[in-house]
Design a protein around this motif. Structure first.
Motif, PDB file in Angstrom:
ATOM      1  N   LEU A  46       0.826  -1.205   0.000  1.00 12.10           N
ATOM      2  CA  LEU A  46       0.000   0.000   0.000  1.00 12.10           C
ATOM      3  C   LEU A  46       0.865   1.261   0.000  1.00 12.10           C
ATOM      4  N   ALA A  66       2.416   1.547  -3.457  1.00 14.03           N
ATOM      5  CA  ALA A  66       1.412   2.007  -4.417  1.00 14.03           C
ATOM      6  C   ALA A  66       1.147   3.501  -4.244  1.00 14.03           C
ATOM      7  N   SER A  67       1.132   3.984  -3.007  1.00 12.34           N
ATOM      8  CA  SER A  67       0.922   5.413  -2.757  1.00 12.34           C
ATOM      9  C   SER A  67       2.083   6.245  -3.300  1.00 12.34           C
ATOM     10  N   TRP A 125       1.782   6.333  -7.003  1.00 13.23           N
ATOM     11  CA  TRP A 125       0.713   7.268  -7.373  1.00 13.23           C
ATOM     12  C   TRP A 125       1.223   8.712  -7.334  1.00 13.23           C
ATOM     13  N   PHE A 149       0.605   0.692 -11.040  1.00 12.90           N
ATOM     14  CA  PHE A 149      -0.171   1.179  -9.899  1.00 12.90           C
ATOM     15  C   PHE A 149      -1.473   0.401  -9.763  1.00 12.90           C
ATOM     16  N   SER A 196      -2.310  -1.969  -6.647  1.00 12.73           N
ATOM     17  CA  SER A 196      -3.489  -1.652  -5.833  1.00 12.73           C
ATOM     18  C   SER A 196      -4.426  -2.855  -5.726  1.00 12.73           C
ATOM     19  N   THR A 200      -2.816  -5.418  -3.446  1.00 13.52           N
ATOM     20  CA  THR A 200      -2.918  -4.940  -2.065  1.00 13.52           C
ATOM     21  C   THR A 200      -4.319  -5.172  -1.512  1.00 13.52           C
TER      22      THR A 200
END
Length: 171
Positions: free
Chosen positions: A97, A100-101, A104, A124, A128, A131
């Motif tokens: 997570l 992925a953030s 992003w 991404f 996501s 996750t």
């Protein structure tokens, strides 16, 4: 024309926000109840501290969820005397997570003025999705471990007799 279209999108947005909050509340309740199922001597953290997840500081929620999840799984495993809780997933899904953030932010910051890179966008989306699936698996396995722990506690308490005061010194 655009104001009549804005209403349904706003309603959908509020439904998604409320739904997300409800899911977060139920997940935190599962974590809290899982830690509460552990006896006080094996607890490493108070069950109510999971609600620090709602402090709106970037990345804190993921990091705190990982720390609390690891502590809960380790405490449950110690209580059971064997591995019943998914401690590996407690590390993996929050780490993904966070990655992925970061991906992003890189996509939106670096490629904002340029055309978006499809490979980053695909990465991404895939990260996501993975996750989300791992989070759901963690949630289900943690709840299952909590139920096993409660069953083990009830079984061990039913099998014990009350202390008669007699001490057997023979080995």
């Amino acid at each position: 024309m655009s104001s009549s279209l804005f209403g349904p999108f706003l309603l959908l947005f509020f439904i998604l926000v409320i739904g997300g909050l409800l899911v977060a509340i139920f997940f935190n309740l599962t974590l809290q109840r899982s830690m509460a199922a552990v006896s006080e001597r094996n607890r490493t953290i108070l069950p109510g501290l999971i609600w620090l997840n709602f402090i709106p500081i970037p990345f804190l929620n993921s990091i705190w969820s990982m720390i609390f999840g690891i502590m809960t799984c380790n405490a449950m495993n110690k209580e059971a005397g064997k591995k019943i809780a998914p401690s590996t997933l407690a590390v993996v899904y929050p780490s993904l997570l966070i990655l992925a953030s970061i991906l992003w932010m890189v996509m939106n910051g670096f490629f904002r003025s340029r055309s978006p890179n499809e490979i980053l966008a695909l990465g991404f989306g895939l990260m996501s999705l993975i996750t989300l699936v791992l989070w759901i698996i963690f949630w289900v396995q943690l709840n299952s471990a909590k139920n096993k722990l409660k069953t083990m506690t009830v079984t061990s308490n039913d099998g014990e007799s009350l202390d008669s005061g007699f001490v057997d010194d023979e080995f």
